[in-house]
Design an enzyme around this catalytic site. Sequence first.
Site, PDB file in Angstrom:
ATOM      1  N   LYS A 124       0.802  -1.231   0.000  1.00 50.36           N
ATOM      2  CA  LYS A 124       0.000   0.000   0.000  1.00 50.36           C
ATOM      3  C   LYS A 124       0.835   1.281   0.000  1.00 50.36           C
ATOM      4  CE  LYS A 124      -3.383  -1.178  -0.630  1.00 50.36           C
ATOM      5  NZ  LYS A 124      -3.728  -1.957  -1.868  1.00 50.36           N
ATOM      6  N   HIS A 150       6.687  -7.346  -2.517  1.00 52.35           N
ATOM      7  CA  HIS A 150       6.570  -6.710  -1.198  1.00 52.35           C
ATOM      8  C   HIS A 150       7.539  -7.368  -0.212  1.00 52.35           C
ATOM      9  CE1 HIS A 150       3.148  -4.412  -2.386  1.00 52.35           C
ATOM     10  NE2 HIS A 150       2.266  -5.383  -2.348  1.00 52.35           N
ATOM     11  N   SER A 194      -4.631   2.471   4.554  1.00 51.48           N
ATOM     12  CA  SER A 194      -4.820   1.867   3.234  1.00 51.48           C
ATOM     13  C   SER A 194      -4.826   0.335   3.334  1.00 51.48           C
ATOM     14  CB  SER A 194      -3.702   2.343   2.297  1.00 51.48           C
ATOM     15  OG  SER A 194      -3.890   1.844   1.001  1.00 51.48           O
TER      16      SER A 194
END
Length: 294
Positions: free
Chosen positions: A48, A109, A139
Amino acid sequence: MELSSEWRRRDWTPVRGVPMICAFTPNWKRIDDFQAREEDIVIATYPKSGTTWMSEIVDVILSEGDTEKSARDTIYNKVPMLEFCVPGVVPPGSQILESLPSPRMIKTHLPVSLMPKSFWEKNCKIIYVARNPKDVAVSFYHFDKMNYLHPDPGPWEEYLEKFLQGVVGFGPWAAHVRDWWVLRQQRSILYIFYEDMLEDPRREIQKVITFLGKDLSEEALEKICLHTSFKAMKENPATNYTTMSSTLMDQAVSPFMRKGICGDWKNHFTVSQSKRFDEYYQREMSGTDLSFCF
Ligand code: PPS
């Protein structure tokens, strides 16, 4: 792609201590053994933090500003996520990447500790995007609610505690941004801040163009800025994830392209939550020269 009940709302599953999306964890060897190539361009982020935004920017830079070319496919096909996998439903990102021609764009990620070592051996170019953790938490909370591969985040106040403890997908935010920050001095890493991209997209996109060794006209740069604005990406089916099955991402719960601003945390945090978070931030960032804009 329909998400089967087997992988729906499963709890995080640790990979060497890092909480991971359960469906990604079988056969983790495929990640450790992944073969990077010298020409690979990696977009690495904590979730995010602007991954999709940077991915589209890189894609359209490689297309020399040709926005029609960048409409050829969805963002998740153009820039596959290395660790993504839903066994029996979608082939692993690592496998899809093997079949792609160079230069490949790779989303991840993963924290530094879980990165396949071949990325260091091949000295690949990596663009790391970081975002202030209060907006990341908000988020991520909305994303957990709409993404059925993740566990249900529960109420905001409980979720925030889990975020502070690092019991969220891909582990603690602070260690992630810090480890990549330190590594940028030793590797070909361009470290970019989401808030800087919001403040002056043209300046930050130019940094990416230079890092990738490209030379684009002013006209192309202007086109890239317009094409990758929040409004344009929210309306673009290739970037807004509306092509993804609602059994996986339910945009009726929360849109993927949600707000795209700095400071939405102020609409979620109470005064005492913000104070607690500030203490966490001070503690975690002390001893680094890394600082964020809230
Ligand atoms: S993911 O699922 O981890 O890959 O998500 P990621 O793409 O990293 O982050 C999603 C957030 O980025 C916002 N976003 C943008 N902001 C500004 N401009 C552009 N073009 C843009 N594209 C995506 C998106 O809205 C998510 O942030 P929130 O705060 O939820 O709106």
